[in-house]
Design an enzyme around this catalytic site. Structure first.
Site, short mmCIF file in Angstrom:
data_model
loop_
_atom_site.label_atom_id
_atom_site.label_comp_id
_atom_site.label_asym_id
_atom_site.label_seq_id
_atom_site.Cartn_x
_atom_site.Cartn_y
_atom_site.Cartn_z
N SER A 96 -25.46 72.68 -17.41
CA SER A 96 -25.83 71.32 -17.78
C SER A 96 -24.63 70.48 -18.21
CB SER A 96 -26.90 71.38 -18.88
OG SER A 96 -27.50 70.14 -19.09
N ASP A 230 -25.45 63.86 -16.44
CA ASP A 230 -24.74 65.08 -16.83
C ASP A 230 -24.57 65.97 -15.61
OD1 ASP A 230 -27.34 65.97 -16.55
OD2 ASP A 230 -27.24 67.35 -18.24
N ASP A 232 -25.87 68.66 -14.34
CA ASP A 232 -26.96 69.14 -13.48
C ASP A 232 -28.04 68.08 -13.24
OD1 ASP A 232 -28.15 69.27 -16.03
OD2 ASP A 232 -29.42 70.96 -15.45
N ASP A 234 -30.15 66.37 -15.20
CA ASP A 234 -31.42 66.21 -15.92
C ASP A 234 -31.30 65.25 -17.11
OD1 ASP A 234 -30.04 67.86 -17.68
OD2 ASP A 234 -31.57 69.43 -17.75
#
EC number: 5.4.2.10
Length: 429
Positions: A96, A230, A232, A234
């Site tokens: 993340s 960010d 990833d 999400d």
């Protein structure tokens, strides 16, 4: 004592130290026992360790008779959507917002992160160390069309959103949204200015993205609105036309009012966490909207949303779930929903954001040690005394790093700083 592998957002650690190929292989085998002879969709962000972990977890899964569909670089919410469409399990290899040396393993099922009970089941198998022997071996197949399925689904959700002529700046954090975000905004007609769109796995989140929103605020030249994701995909944080950062709390506030005006805000309720700013709570109350708080972590936000029937929830960090759009935090969907609210209202983002107070809030991380305890009489007294004076204090272990997070919120910044330092001294003594 049983080892706890899963934190608030899957398994996470520094690659080669606390997260290894050997562990990933075993996670694959453990998950494979649970899945049976089905299929698992695997996606990853851009980190250099992603290829190695992808190969290891795929080997574990196929050794248990599971077919693996490899999406390549794809945001976590895209993999979640694919698992929902195909009613299958999924794995995302990502840490993340963490730096490049970290990586992680997130497990999904039918669009949702797996529940604590299933995480415990995987951990139990990892601890036992012995796995079933399967006579059937699975296959690994490319599933690059998964990206197109996700983009198609997002465009269908926003088929009535026309961004022709809109100037939008995007910071892709050198991460997974490099495969999706620009294409979607351009398809909807926006003129797009892009920063940090490299897939060099050593650059992800480095001085950019949702954890460094000032980068976009300082660098965007043409955008009337900016979005910074960010690693990833999400999370998302916005930047308004005056180059002010608009955090997740304020985005939630704007969306809540917009959805309520459309009659789309279920039960006039929004879900936040213990870290949600009191300014947002006061703003929502004025608008006749209730805020429910839960533990930090988007999985807990989702649990509370499902329990309460709310369809909007999220965190200050930019994890925002719009449940009638997606079953997980999706930075791209959140950004498009925000654009939809702005277009519908005809107002500027800065006008909306300024209406939502943001009380001073300071967070400090203290390195966690074995002798450190939160069950401390001096600590309790500080918290009680601060609370009685109108300050909100949250002390909690991080779910992703070996630190204790101290957060204090109130209306006097100098006093907040004193309280934070006082708590730090007690914890470190």
């Amino acid at each position: 004592m049983r080892v706890k592998y899963f934190g608030t957002d899957g398994i996470r650690g520094i690659f080669g130290e606390t997260l290894t190929d050997e562990l990933a292989f075993k996670v694959g085998k453990a998950l494979g026992e649970i899945v049976g002879e089905g299929k698992v969709i695997v996606g990853k962000d851009t980190r250099v360790s992603g290829d190695s972990l992808e190969a290891a977890i795929s080997a574990g899964l196929t050794s248990m008779g599971v077919d693996v569909l490899l999406c390549g670089i794809l945001p976590t919410p895209a993999v979640a959507l694919l698992t929902r469409i195909t009613r299958s399990f999924g794995v995302v290899i990502s840490a993340s917002h963490n730096p490049p040396e970290y990586n992680g393993i997130k497990v999904l099922k039918g669009g949702y992160k797996i529940p604590d009970e299933m995480e415990a089941e995987i951990e139990k198998r990892l601890e036992n160390g012995s796995f079933l022997t399967r006579s059937v071996v699975g296959r690994t197949k490319s599933f690059r069309e998964g990206r197109d399925m996700y983009i198609g689904a997002v465009l269908e959700m926003f088929r009535d959103l026309d961004l022709t002529g809109e100037m939008v700046s995007l910071d892709l954090a050198n991460g997974a949204t490099t495969t999706t975000a620009r294409e979607v905004f351009e398809f909807l007609g926006a003129k797009v200015e892009v920063f940090n769109d490299s897939q060099d796995g050593l650059l992800i989140n480095q001085g950019c993205g949702a954890t460094h929103p000032r980068f976009l605020a300082e660098e965007m030249k043409n955008g009337k609105v900016g979005f910074t994701f960010d690693g990833d995909g999400d999370r998302v944080i916005a930047v308004d036309e005056e180059r002010n950062v608009v955090n997740g709390d304020r985005i939630i506030g704007i969306l809540a009012v917009g959805l309520k005006e459309e009659g789309r805000l279920n039960s006039d309720t929004v879900v936040g966490t213990v870290m949600t700013n009191g300014g947002l709570e006061d703003f929502l109350k004025e608008k006749g909207i209730r805020l429910l708080r839960t533990k930090v972590g988007d999985k807990y936000v989702l649990e509370k949303m499902l329990e309460s029937g709310a369809n909007l929830g999220g965190e200050r960090s930019g994890h925002i779930i719009i449940l009638d759009r997606s079953t997980t935090g999706d930075g791209l969907i959140t950004a498009l929903e925000l654009m939809r609210v702005l277009k519908r209202s005809g107002r500027k983002l800065s006008d909306f954001a300024k209406e939502i107070p943001d009380y001073p809030q300071i967070t400090k991380n203290v390195r966690r040690t074995e002798r450190m305890s939160l069950e401390n009489e001096n600590l309790r007294k500080i918290v009680e005394e601060s609370t009685s004076r109108g300050y909100r204090v949250v002390i909690r272990p991080s779910g992703t790093e070996p630190v204790i997070r101290i957060t204090v919120e109130g209306k006097d910044r100098e006093e907040i700083e004193k309280i934070v330092e006082e708590i730090s001294r007690v914890l470190e003594s």
